[in-house]
Structure formats: structure tokens, C-alpha cells
Design an enzyme around this catalytic site. Sequence first.
Site, short mmCIF file in Angstrom:
data_model
loop_
_atom_site.label_atom_id
_atom_site.label_comp_id
_atom_site.label_asym_id
_atom_site.label_seq_id
_atom_site.Cartn_x
_atom_site.Cartn_y
_atom_site.Cartn_z
N LYS A 19 0.86 -1.19 0.00
CA LYS A 19 0.00 0.00 0.00
C LYS A 19 0.89 1.24 0.00
O LYS A 19 1.75 1.39 0.87
CB LYS A 19 -0.90 0.01 1.24
CG LYS A 19 -1.79 1.25 1.36
CD LYS A 19 -2.64 1.20 2.62
CE LYS A 19 -1.84 1.39 3.88
NZ LYS A 19 -1.30 2.78 4.00
N PRO A 106 9.39 -5.41 3.62
CA PRO A 106 9.95 -5.12 4.94
C PRO A 106 8.84 -4.99 5.99
O PRO A 106 7.73 -4.55 5.69
CB PRO A 106 10.68 -3.79 4.73
CG PRO A 106 10.93 -3.70 3.27
CD PRO A 106 9.78 -4.41 2.61
N GLY A 113 2.22 -3.64 5.00
CA GLY A 113 2.46 -5.07 4.85
C GLY A 113 1.57 -5.93 5.73
O GLY A 113 0.90 -6.85 5.26
N ASP A 148 -5.98 0.37 8.52
CA ASP A 148 -5.56 0.21 7.12
C ASP A 148 -6.17 -1.02 6.45
O ASP A 148 -6.11 -1.14 5.22
CB ASP A 148 -4.03 0.09 7.03
CG ASP A 148 -3.33 1.42 7.19
OD1 ASP A 148 -4.02 2.45 7.28
OD2 ASP A 148 -2.09 1.43 7.24
#
Length: 298
Positions: A19, A106, A113, A148
Site C-alpha cells: 500500500k 519489509p 504489509g 488500514d
Amino acid sequence: MPEAGLAEAFGVTEEARAKINLALHVTGQRADGYHLLDMLVTFADCGDRLGFLPAQTDAFTLSGRFGEMLAGDGGTNLVLRARDLLREQFGALAFPVHIHLQKNLPVASGIGGGSADAAAALRGLMRLWGMSLPVEALASLALKLGADVPMCLESRPLIARGIGEEIEAVPDLPAFAMVLANPLKGVSTPEVFRRLTTKNNSALSLAPGLSGSAGWLAVIDAARNDLEPPARQLVPEIAVISAMLQARGALLTRMSGSGATCFGIFASMAEAQDAAAALHGERPDWYFQATETVSGGM
């Protein structure tokens, strides 16, 4: 595990796209401490991958460059929390499952993530279990996992407001060639917000009828990420990596989310790939990934 191997070993697979916050304006703070945000968000064609397979008992395995960083995180991993929340909805029909996470992005790096992984888990488990939830119920469940996660369920260009739960599609946003860059230094999101000097900043403004890469690039350039200045105080390498992207020909650079990942937008994928290769040669210990974002039309 290679992508082909994941697809062969697991009957159901899902992508968890990175994102990208093209813009992030902090516009206020609620009484409960949550910050109010205006964000222009898109998603990249790179990310983590998840595989799902019926099992005798629940299992969770990891692979990928950053998989070891999540080892021993079973109590807080969003993928497992997503599994458990969804199972509460479906009960005994939600049979045991082996979930494999190929962690290519990462960890805690400002590109969603963990949230993208949770959203992919929701999508994949519903497919595996052959069940579904009404759109509003699924969005409500996703929000329990994090602000998110609802937008990661969409994984398409959008504007997100409030704490991230007010979502509006942006069908005219074009695809961009991009390099994602991260110095692999952790950034404390609470500390970034704590260091904000102002929390009632101007809202994101998009002119109606925007079209074409040049027009959108100008709008993005005029916007900002209000979290970047405090993040640079905490991790000076953010400024360094942004300058490296600019030196390789990026048309625009910015930090995504609360960092430390930065992105550089390039004129073409060929230029982005060349830049990523050159940057990796300069700093092989850092993360550089050429990618293309999805378009609003998808």
C-alpha cells in the site's frame, strides 16, 4: 518459496499488495487519541503472498526475505487474528487451515504489509471455506484488525479519510512506474505522531476531472506527507534514500505512511528498473524494488 511453488503447494493463494500513501495529511485528532487523516492511496504490483490449505490442525509457516522477522509473533500476527475473527463468524464450518506467508515486504515499513496480509487472509480464507460475508460486515470486521485493513481489502486507488475507514474509489488515478526504497531501519509510528508539531493541517484537495499522469503528478507533488518531517528526525536515512532516488531520475519522491519506505515515481518501468538495480548496487543491504502501481480502472 517461489511464487510457482506456492501456487502448486497451496490450493488457494492471495496477493497482499504493498500500500502506497501518495499523500497523507494529518487533519486533526479525536478524543480517543486517534489521528484524523486524508490520504491518497494506491497499491503496487509487488507484495507478500499467502497460501491456504485444509489441514488436520491450524498451522502457520513463513518464508521470504523478511519472514524470519515475524517468527515467534504468533500472538500478535494480524494474519492469525484475521483467521480467528473470521472463524468466530463461521463457527464449526471454518475447518483447520495451514496458512503460509511469503514475506517479501519489509516489516513495519509504512507500506501496509501487515494490514495487506490480514486483508489477503480474509479473502483467502473465505475462498477456502467457501463462505462470504456481506460487504458492510466484512468491512466492520476488517476495521477491528486495524485502520488500514479495509482499504487493503479494496487494493485499488482510493481516498481514505477519518482514521482510514471512510473510503472513496479514485477511478481516474493512472498507474505509475515506481521504485520502493527502505533503509531497513525501524520507525516507531507512535513516536512519529508524538513529534508532530501541528495536527490540524489542511485537508487533501483534489480538483474534479483530473486525468492523465502529468495532471495527477502535479497534484501529488503539491500534496504532502505530514509524517515525513518527524520520521526524518528519527531516521535520518530517510532523507538520504530520498536523495538517492532523486539522483537516479525520480520525477517525485516521498515517504509512504509513517516510514521508513520512500517511493520515487519514474517516467517508465525501464527507468525504474534501471534505478532500482543501480541503487541496489550502491547499497545492497537496503531494500529497493521496482514496481508499477495499479490504475483506478484496474
